[in-house]
Design a protein around this motif. Structure first.
Motif, mmCIF file in Angstrom:
data_model
loop_
_atom_site.group_PDB
_atom_site.id
_atom_site.type_symbol
_atom_site.label_atom_id
_atom_site.label_comp_id
_atom_site.label_asym_id
_atom_site.label_seq_id
_atom_site.Cartn_x
_atom_site.Cartn_y
_atom_site.Cartn_z
ATOM 1 N N ASN A 1 -8.190 9.753 -14.018
ATOM 2 C CA ASN A 1 -8.739 9.919 -12.676
ATOM 3 C C ASN A 1 -8.967 8.585 -11.992
ATOM 4 N N ASN A 2 -9.135 7.526 -12.777
ATOM 5 C CA ASN A 2 -9.459 6.200 -12.230
ATOM 6 C C ASN A 2 -8.175 5.426 -11.975
ATOM 7 N N ARG A 3 -7.613 5.627 -10.783
ATOM 8 C CA ARG A 3 -6.355 4.981 -10.430
ATOM 9 C C ARG A 3 -6.595 3.598 -9.823
ATOM 10 N N ASP A 4 -5.595 2.729 -9.950
ATOM 11 C CA ASP A 4 -5.640 1.410 -9.323
ATOM 12 C C ASP A 4 -5.042 1.539 -7.925
ATOM 13 N N HIS A 5 -5.909 1.728 -6.949
ATOM 14 C CA HIS A 5 -5.501 1.967 -5.567
ATOM 15 C C HIS A 5 -5.404 0.666 -4.769
ATOM 16 N N LEU B 1 -13.983 6.998 -7.554
ATOM 17 C CA LEU B 1 -13.042 7.175 -8.663
ATOM 18 C C LEU B 1 -11.972 6.099 -8.779
ATOM 19 N N HIS B 2 -11.646 5.415 -7.692
ATOM 20 C CA HIS B 2 -10.533 4.473 -7.719
ATOM 21 C C HIS B 2 -10.997 3.014 -7.755
ATOM 22 N N PHE B 3 -10.120 2.152 -8.255
ATOM 23 C CA PHE B 3 -10.289 0.708 -8.091
ATOM 24 C C PHE B 3 -9.766 0.362 -6.697
ATOM 25 N N GLU B 4 -10.590 -0.305 -5.900
ATOM 26 C CA GLU B 4 -10.249 -0.586 -4.511
ATOM 27 C C GLU B 4 -10.505 -2.059 -4.184
ATOM 28 N N CYS B 5 -10.073 -2.479 -2.984
ATOM 29 C CA CYS B 5 -10.355 -3.840 -2.531
ATOM 30 C C CYS B 5 -10.316 -3.878 -1.011
#
Length: 516
Positions: A248-252, A459-463
């Motif tokens: 579920n934890n996508r690298d977005h 849920l996602h890795f963001e920046c």
């Protein structure tokens, strides 16, 4: 013949195998739980007690109320399956290992992301409120605020692409790419050609993309092909045929760093629809931001932190942080303050949402927003409606042609309460808005990857990059106004004309929105 071959590839492909495997696992779990509930009354009674304990545990967790409710309902409605499925998803050892590893890496890199005290003091003199936000981001997000950083805003993928290629061609030491989507086509093929040439000339190239690409866009062993070309490559969290919360934890994130002095971020992935070479949902409206100077350091460290999660050899982080004095003869002059930052789903600190709500609560005249998705928790609804109710012009631009029908129906379920509070909503009629921007009061803006939905917030890795009194803020606002001219305003009268079934479906979907 080609259609048959395509169909056979789909039927016997990895994606079909993955989906069938996951469905089979769910069916097996449901069958087991049904047997337990029907034939073992005392066991079932124990599961009812377990469900009650799980509900108490969920209520007392430090999570958004909406997210808690989305789990409590299935746990209570399906006491056996709901409780065990929740425990199964929450007690994943893989997720804990990744969280522990990332925590260790962040500790190792803290020394390279120290806040310059003189910059902090100057920001405090400019604005105590923005200074407080910067202090929070440094203490809890791990990223400092910078001066001496030039920012250039790109209102479309078509305008970004030639500049991106030019900067890549000028690379001398290293190139880092981290993207949610990479798909073969004009955009990626031309970039890859440059990367191959640079690798031959001794430039270090690292490419990382999210494992979701392996389902439909790239072969599973695509990293090997790039390694053969001298390009280091890896997938983040390869999708596997097993139920796991880690998937579920996508690298977005979208990050490109060149030689430590230039970085790109924004909503634009490396695929042809992002430069409108391929039409999927009408015109694809997206944006990007280029930074040059001191602020690039944070994007460099963001990339290395994610890269190091699966590495065993210790990284020489300092090697990739050259002093900007090396480039002072050609680096353009920056203005104001820039704060690049990342957001992780594993640290339980929702900095992405906090930055957005901070802008809404501090705004004096206006907050202008572009977002592809509008799946809001209670805190975000409160911030948006409160801003509008106190007279701040609060405007949201949404897509008129959606990429996901369910997300569109769900987004529209929020329109009524936002419109009644005075929030103005517009839909971009030429196509799909994928941009993620906030701009406020002609002095602050955020450009990055963070959607206004649960997946981005939790849920996602963001920046993203936060700009304060930087000249690029005016360009963000100008683009917003230009885009607004191509939009249809959504009023309460328009909303009331939406099909009743669509409105009911949206209301039902809101119950499960935090899990979508």
């Amino acid at each position: 013949m080609k259609q048959w071959r395509k169909m056979l590839r789909i039927i016997f492909g990895r994606t079909t195998f993955l989906v069938v495997s996951l469905i089979f696992q769910i069916i097996v779990l449901l069958s087991c739980f049904r047997l337990l509930s029907e034939y073992f009354t005392y066991v079932y009674g124990g599961f009812v007690i377990l469900s009650a304990a799980v509900v108490i545990f969920i209520i007392n967790r430090q999570q958004a109320p909406d997210y808690k409710l989305a789990w409590i309902v299935p746990v209570l409605v399906f006491p056996v399956f709901g409780a065990l499925f929740y425990l199964f998803m929450e007690l994943q050892p893989g997720t804990k290992r990744i969280a522990d590893r990332l925590r260790d890496i962040i500790k190792e890199t803290q020394i390279y992301l120290q806040q310059d005290v003189s910059v902090e003091e100057r920001l405090q003199k400019e604005s105590q409120r923005i200074g407080s936000l910067a202090r929070y981001m440094n203490c809890y997000g791990g990223y400092p605020v910078y001066e001496n950083t030039y920012a250039e805003y790109f209102p479309s993928g078509e305008e970004l692409f030639p500049v991106l290629k030019e900067k890549l061609r000028n690379a001398k030491d290293f190139i880092f790419l981290e993207y949610f989507i990479i798909e073969r086509g004009k955009m990626w093929n031309e970039i890859l050609e440059i990367l191959e040439e640079k690798a031959k000339n001794g430039v270090e190239i690292r490419v990382m993309y999210d494992g979701m690409c392996s389902l439909m866009l790239l072969p599973y062993h695509y990293p090997r092909k790039l390694e053969e070309k001298g390009i280091r490559c890896k997938m983040f969290s390869p999708v596997k045929p097993a139920l796991s919360s880690y998937q579920n934890n996508r690298d977005h994130r979208k990050i490109l760093v060149i030689d430590g002095h230039t970085a790109f971020t924004g909503g634009i992935n490396l695929a042809d629809e992002y430069i409108n070479e391929k039409k999927r949902f009408g015109y694809w409206k997206d944006v990007a931001l280029m930074l040059q100077g001191d602020g690039v350091k944070s994007f460099t460290m963001m990339f290395l932190q994610m890269w190091e999660i699966t590495e065993t050899k210790k990284e020489d982080y300092g090697f990739y942080l050259p002093p900007m004095s090396r480039f002072k003869n050609w680096l353009p002059e920056g203005s104001g303050f820039v704060m690049p930052y990342g957001d992780s789903p594993l640290d339980h600190e929702t900095v992405g949402e906090h930055v957005y709500t901070d802008i809404l609560y501090q705004a004096k005249r206006y907050v202008h927003i572009m977002t592809p998705y509008l799946i809001l928790d209670n805190d975000m609804v409160t911030a948006l409606t409160y801003a509008a109710k106190r007279g701040v012009e609060t405007v949201i631009i949404m897509p008129h042609i959606p990429d996901k029908k369910y997300a569109y129906i769900l987004a529209r379920s929020y329109y009524k309460e936002l419109l009644e509070a005075g929030v103005k909503i517009y839909e971009f009629t030429p196509g799909f808005v994928h941009a993620k921007i906030y701009v406020s009061d002609d002095e602050k803006a955020v450009v990055g990857t963070i959607n206004m939905d649960y997946r981005s917030f939790y849920l996602h890795f963001e920046c993203a990059a936060y700009l304060y009194k930087n000249h690029a803020v005016a360009d963000v606002e100008k683009d917003f106004q230009n885009t607004l001219n191509q939009c249809e305003e959504i009023t309460l009268e328009v909303w009331r004309k939406y099909p009743l079934l669509s409105r009911i479906t949206g209301s039902v979907l809101r119950l499960f929105a935090p899990l979508m």
